[in-house]
Design an enzyme around this catalytic site. Structure first.
Site, short mmCIF file in Angstrom:
data_model
loop_
_atom_site.label_atom_id
_atom_site.label_comp_id
_atom_site.label_asym_id
_atom_site.label_seq_id
_atom_site.Cartn_x
_atom_site.Cartn_y
_atom_site.Cartn_z
N LYS A 140 51.56 -60.77 -12.38
CA LYS A 140 52.26 -60.38 -11.12
C LYS A 140 53.60 -61.48 -11.05
CE LYS A 140 49.06 -60.72 -7.91
NZ LYS A 140 47.93 -61.08 -8.88
N ARG A 170 46.45 -58.25 0.43
CA ARG A 170 45.17 -58.60 -0.71
C ARG A 170 44.02 -57.89 0.02
NH1 ARG A 170 46.97 -63.32 -4.10
NH2 ARG A 170 45.30 -63.90 -5.25
N ARG A 221 47.36 -70.22 -19.02
CA ARG A 221 48.13 -70.33 -18.14
C ARG A 221 48.67 -71.69 -17.60
NH1 ARG A 221 48.36 -66.66 -12.68
NH2 ARG A 221 46.32 -67.63 -12.00
N ARG A 261 37.28 -64.64 -8.65
CA ARG A 261 38.36 -64.09 -8.08
C ARG A 261 38.64 -62.73 -8.60
NH1 ARG A 261 42.70 -67.95 -10.40
NH2 ARG A 261 44.12 -66.69 -9.30
P1 AMP Z 1 47.31 -66.42 -6.05
O1 AMP Z 1 48.20 -67.52 -6.67
O2 AMP Z 1 48.28 -65.29 -5.85
O3 AMP Z 1 46.51 -66.07 -7.20
O4 AMP Z 1 46.61 -66.97 -4.67
C1 AMP Z 1 45.83 -68.15 -5.07
C2 AMP Z 1 44.89 -68.26 -3.82
O5 AMP Z 1 45.33 -68.29 -2.67
C3 AMP Z 1 43.89 -67.07 -3.78
O6 AMP Z 1 42.81 -67.09 -4.88
C4 AMP Z 1 43.56 -67.23 -2.27
O7 AMP Z 1 42.70 -68.16 -2.11
C5 AMP Z 1 44.75 -67.52 -1.61
N1 AMP Z 1 46.00 -66.40 -1.27
C6 AMP Z 1 46.99 -66.00 -1.86
N2 AMP Z 1 47.40 -65.13 -1.12
C7 AMP Z 1 46.21 -64.46 -0.49
C8 AMP Z 1 46.41 -63.42 0.38
N3 AMP Z 1 47.30 -62.50 0.48
N4 AMP Z 1 45.10 -63.26 1.01
C9 AMP Z 1 44.20 -64.24 1.04
N5 AMP Z 1 44.29 -64.99 0.48
C10 AMP Z 1 45.70 -65.36 -0.45
#
Ligand code: AMP
Length: 210
Positions: free
Chosen positions: A13, A88, A123, A167
């Site tokens: 993404k 999310r 990554r 995750r």
């Molecule tokens: P990401 O970089 O999008 O994988 O986000 C890393 C972490 O940030 C996730 O595993 C969550 O702990 C938190 N996070 C990011 N976006 C959200 C969201 N929209 N809702 C809840 N937690 C989020």
């Protein structure tokens, strides 16, 4: 163009959001990057989010909606935006809708859990500007250094295999139901992973322009 990129952690993404942002001249907004910057800066928000993030759990809907409402009110969002990693949960999707935030397209990036597990170990991210790389698929020009801002790249703590598994489970339970939500709004566009960054962005752009 108001877009969401929906997909499992590691689906690409962030990488696709950066490409689409350049192509469509609209900002890419990642709640993950905003939260990581808050954690690194030691702010109150960062303190609240840190533990959830480290174990691969979700941060509360309330915090996320606050972040997004503030960010979408900034002037660079006037002509559209790409949301990466948000909403999310159904709660977040419903809250955005209630606040009048609607979307023209929701791109669902389709990829198997097996491919994700293989990819995540390679990554690397920039802790300063949030740019995302992969040691084999999307290497920086100089190993370990961000092309955009020159900072040293790091491996995210939550990219450890056990945390990625957690995750993915959260994704299937909390986020995948959003596909039905946006399908029912007539805006869902599923795009299969094409095996390379370039081929996947070409497929997304073709569907968005078509
Ligand atoms: P990401 O970089 O999008 O994988 O986000 C890393 C972490 O940030 C996730 O595993 C969550 O702990 C938190 N996070 C990011 N976006 C959200 C969201 N929209 N809702 C809840 N937690 C989020």
């Amino acid at each position: 163009m108001r877009l969401i990129l929906l997909g499992a952690p590691g689906a690409g993404k962030g990488t696709q959001a950066a490409i689409l942002a350049k192509e469509l001249s609209i900002p890419a907004i990642s709640t993950g990057n905003i939260l990581r910057a808050a954690v690194a800066g030691g702010s109150e928000l960062g303190k609240q989010a840190k533990a959830c993030m480290e174990r691969g759990a979700l941060v509360s809907d309330e915090i996320i909606i606050g972040i997004i409402r503030d960010r979408l009110a900034e002037p660079d969002c006037a002509n559209g935006y790409i949301l990466d990693g948000v909403p999310r949960t159904l709660g977040q999707a419903e809250a955005l809708e209630k606040n009048g935030v609607v979307f023209d397209r929701v791109v669902s990036m389709e990829i198997s859990d097996e491919t994700i597990m293989e990819r995540m170990s390679g990554r690397r991210v920039c802790p300063k500007c949030g740019a995302s790389y992969h040691v084999a698929a999307v290497p920086p020009k100089q190993a370990g250094v961000c092309d955009e801002c020159g900072s040293a790249l790091i491996t995210r703590k939550d990219d450890a295999p056990e945390t990625v598994k957690a995750r993915l489970a959260v994704y299937h339970k909390e986020t995948e139901p959003l596909k039905d939500f946006y399908r029912s709004r007539g805006v869902l566009v599923p795009v299969a992973d094409q095996g390379s960054v370039e081929a996947t962005s070409a497929a997304i752009l073709k569907l968005l322009k078509g």
